[in-house]
Design a protein around this motif. Structure first.
Motif, short mmCIF file in Angstrom:
data_model
loop_
_atom_site.label_atom_id
_atom_site.label_comp_id
_atom_site.label_asym_id
_atom_site.label_seq_id
_atom_site.Cartn_x
_atom_site.Cartn_y
_atom_site.Cartn_z
N HIS A 371 14.88 4.14 -25.46
CA HIS A 371 14.73 2.78 -26.00
C HIS A 371 13.27 2.41 -26.23
N GLY A 372 12.40 3.43 -26.27
CA GLY A 372 10.99 3.20 -26.58
C GLY A 372 10.18 2.63 -25.44
N LEU A 373 10.65 2.78 -24.20
CA LEU A 373 9.92 2.26 -23.03
C LEU A 373 9.35 3.42 -22.23
N HIS A 374 8.06 3.34 -21.94
CA HIS A 374 7.38 4.39 -21.17
C HIS A 374 7.22 3.91 -19.72
N VAL A 375 7.70 4.70 -18.78
CA VAL A 375 7.65 4.32 -17.36
C VAL A 375 6.32 4.74 -16.75
N VAL A 376 5.65 3.81 -16.09
CA VAL A 376 4.49 4.12 -15.26
C VAL A 376 4.86 3.78 -13.82
N HIS A 377 4.41 4.59 -12.91
CA HIS A 377 4.83 4.44 -11.52
C HIS A 377 3.78 3.72 -10.69
N ARG A 378 4.25 3.02 -9.70
CA ARG A 378 3.37 2.36 -8.74
C ARG A 378 3.84 2.73 -7.33
N SER A 379 2.94 2.59 -6.37
CA SER A 379 3.28 2.86 -4.98
C SER A 379 3.23 1.55 -4.21
N ASP A 380 4.36 1.16 -3.65
CA ASP A 380 4.42 -0.07 -2.86
C ASP A 380 4.19 0.19 -1.38
N ASN A 381 4.28 1.44 -0.98
CA ASN A 381 4.19 1.79 0.43
C ASN A 381 2.79 2.31 0.75
N THR A 382 1.82 1.39 0.84
CA THR A 382 0.43 1.77 1.08
C THR A 382 0.01 1.39 2.50
N LEU A 383 -1.04 2.03 2.98
CA LEU A 383 -1.55 1.71 4.32
C LEU A 383 -1.99 0.26 4.40
N ARG A 384 -2.58 -0.24 3.31
CA ARG A 384 -3.04 -1.62 3.30
C ARG A 384 -1.87 -2.59 3.48
N GLU A 385 -0.75 -2.28 2.81
CA GLU A 385 0.42 -3.14 2.93
C GLU A 385 1.04 -3.04 4.31
N LEU A 386 0.98 -1.83 4.90
CA LEU A 386 1.63 -1.61 6.19
C LEU A 386 0.82 -2.13 7.37
N LEU A 387 -0.51 -2.04 7.26
CA LEU A 387 -1.35 -2.32 8.43
C LEU A 387 -1.95 -3.71 8.46
N CYS A 388 -2.12 -4.36 7.32
CA CYS A 388 -2.82 -5.64 7.35
C CYS A 388 -2.41 -6.53 6.19
N ASN A 389 -2.63 -7.81 6.39
CA ASN A 389 -2.47 -8.79 5.33
C ASN A 389 -3.72 -9.65 5.35
N LEU A 390 -4.60 -9.45 4.37
CA LEU A 390 -5.91 -10.08 4.40
C LEU A 390 -5.86 -11.57 4.10
N LYS A 391 -4.80 -12.03 3.42
CA LYS A 391 -4.74 -13.43 3.03
C LYS A 391 -3.89 -14.23 4.00
N ASP A 392 -4.12 -15.54 4.04
CA ASP A 392 -3.26 -16.41 4.83
C ASP A 392 -1.83 -16.32 4.31
#
Length: 507
Positions: A371-392
């Motif tokens: 259908h003319g759509l090109h998939v680009v991948h992202r990683s949601d499971n990163t150390l930054r997401e797992l270990l800390c949340n910098l924002k309130d």
């Protein structure tokens, strides 16, 4: 705050003659910017860089629109370079004069030091030079002004306002800072001590200066504007690191280039055994290969950098063949550029971002490609997401997304979506139940038909969704995968067999 933004939205739509802009600028469930900090580990002592995240602020979409609009009018009156490759291209024919040494000037805390009023005046002059229509200039300046005025932020539950300078985190700040610095450079060029060669990347400046005049040149630059203060770094043994280049002075006063890495560099990139898409693993090495073939290096420096790339690949678990294929690709590309100015036309591609789960996304990718759509991948499971949340953290009932309201007397639940605060929408359901208005809420229909009570204490957000365009898909997916009976009277917004293919995990 909201009223001021709404006034500007309407004003800009009228000035631009596009009614759709007023709605395009609308941010559902807006919030105040949140402050977080990133460590500057390359500094001694280690400092912190405060950044104000403007995601979901009332001016977020206006700032994004203005940045795209101003790309039509590139800055041509300054002395800026795009990157280190551009700088090397500008300097490759340069020869130093007698007594000149290599120095770099750096502006201390550029964004917070740029006065907003003068930066907006620089923007006006730039637009007038580009012969932009007057009504468009007023529209652009109105947006820039309100984005700079809305510089409130929250930190650890308290609210603050930045009293001077450009906000670190605003999409407009780099553009306004560049315009201000371009005007400052033009003003400083009239001074006798202004360097004959001056190339700037954001707040870092490369310049050859007579060694005996370095201090006077620094003083002259610091006298241009009271809040803009420069520091200077001189060459050491004829070498000066600038951006990611190591610029060296030859005996004949010409320059040669090598690749510079900070002492904190570990050559650690995405390793070969990590669960990432192949293109993501190759990205760092493509970047290094592009730099290798586009920075004009002599054979010794070229071979040293080539071996460094091979060593980095080995550290991250890749074989020599992995690097050779990437290097050959960039070598061929550089050869084509040298022998012809013609480039193959790039097809317009629509891209869609998906998490990288090979067993699922590889099958979806094949279908979307048809259908003319090109998939680009992202990683949601990163150390930054797992270990800390910098924002309130934003309380769940202050967010927008998909919510659930359970019945107290049976197992039925209502699943709905809202672009406003969850607590606002749930309150509307409660008012409809209390007033016995089944035409306003399916929850009221359930209580009226069954004489049941609703467990309002357990009503909650089950999926935070910030993008309006994603709400229908998430609601449909959650409804399709619900194990409990539903109070919902209508079918989900999107009916698709894809939603039932796999168990849904809400994150």
């Amino acid at each position: 705050m909201i009223e001021e933004v709404n006034h500007v939205r309407q004003k800009v739509a009228n000035l631009m003659g596009e009614d759709r802009l007023e709605r395009k600028f609308l941010v559902p469930n807006p919030t105040v910017a949140s402050l977080y900090c990133l460590p500057k580990i390359h500094k001694n002592p280690v400092g912190m860089r405060p950044i104000s995240s403007n995601i979901r602020t009332p001016t977020e979409k206006m700032a994004t629109w203005l940045v795209e609009e101003l790309k039509k009018y590139p800055v041509k009156h300054g002395k800026g370079v795009k990157n280190s490759v551009d700088l090397a291209e500008q300097l490759k024919e340069l020869k130093l004069r007698r007594g000149e040494i290599l120095v770099s000037f750096d502006v201390v805390a550029l964004f917070p030091s740029v006065p907003v009023t003068e930066a907006l005046q620089s923007l006006r002059r730039h637009l007038e030079r580009c012969r932009v229509p007057r009504n468009h200039i007023e529209a652009y300046l109105s947006v820039a002004q309100v984005c700079m005025d809305q510089n409130f932020f929250s930190f650890r539950g308290k609210f603050y306002k930045q009293t001077f300078g450009l906000s670190m985190g605003s999409k407009l700040s780099p553009l306004l800072a560049n315009l201000f610095m371009s005007d400052l450079e033009n003003k400083a060029q009239k001074e006798k001590l202004f360097p004959r060669v001056w190339w700037r990347y954001v707040d870092d400046v490369f310049a050859p200066v007579k060694e005996r005049y370095v201090d006077q040149t620094l003083a002259m630059l610091n006298s241009q504007y009271e809040t803009i203060k420069f520091t200077v770094e001189k060459e050491v043994e004829g070498k000066l690191p600038f951006l990611d280049l190591l610029i060296t002075k030859n005996e004949d006063n010409s320059l040669k280039f090598g690749i510079y890495r900070k002492p904190t560099s570990t050559d650690r990139y995405i390793t070969s055994d990590s669960n990432h898409f192949g293109a993501q693993k190759q990205a760092a090495f493509h970047s290094m290969a592009h730099r290798l073939y586009n920075v004009p290096m002599e054979s010794v420096e070229f071979k040293e950098e080539q071996e460094r790339i091979y060593a980095a690949a080995e550290v991250n678990g890749y074989g020599r063949t992995f690097v050779e294929k990437i290097l050959q690709k960039h070598k061929r590309k550089k050869h084509r550029q040298n022998i012809t100015t013609l480039e193959p036309g790039a097809e317009e591609t629509k891209r869609i971002s998906l998490p990288f789960y090979p067993k699922v996304t590889n099958q979806i990718k094949t279908t979307l490609r048809q259908h003319g759509l090109h998939v680009v991948h992202r990683s949601d499971n990163t150390l930054r997401e797992l270990l800390c949340n910098l924002k309130d953290k934003v309380p769940p009932d202050e967010q927008s997304g998909i919510y659930q309201i359970p019945c107290r007397d049976c197992s039925a639940v209502y699943i709905g979506q809202t672009r406003r605060k969850i607590k606002t929408r749930i309150k509307e359901h409660k008012n409809a139940v209390d007033a016995n208005k089944p035409n306003e809420s399916s929850v009221a229909v359930h209580t009226s038909n069954n004489n049941h009570n609703i467990n309002w204490e357990e009503a909650k957000l089950i999926k935070s969704v910030q993008k309006i365009s994603h709400l229908n898909a998430w609601e449909s997916m959650i409804i399709t995968n619900s194990k409990e009976p539903l109070m919902n009277e209508d079918d989900p917004p999107i009916v698709s067999c894809l939603f039932g293919l796999t168990d849904l995990t809400i994150q």
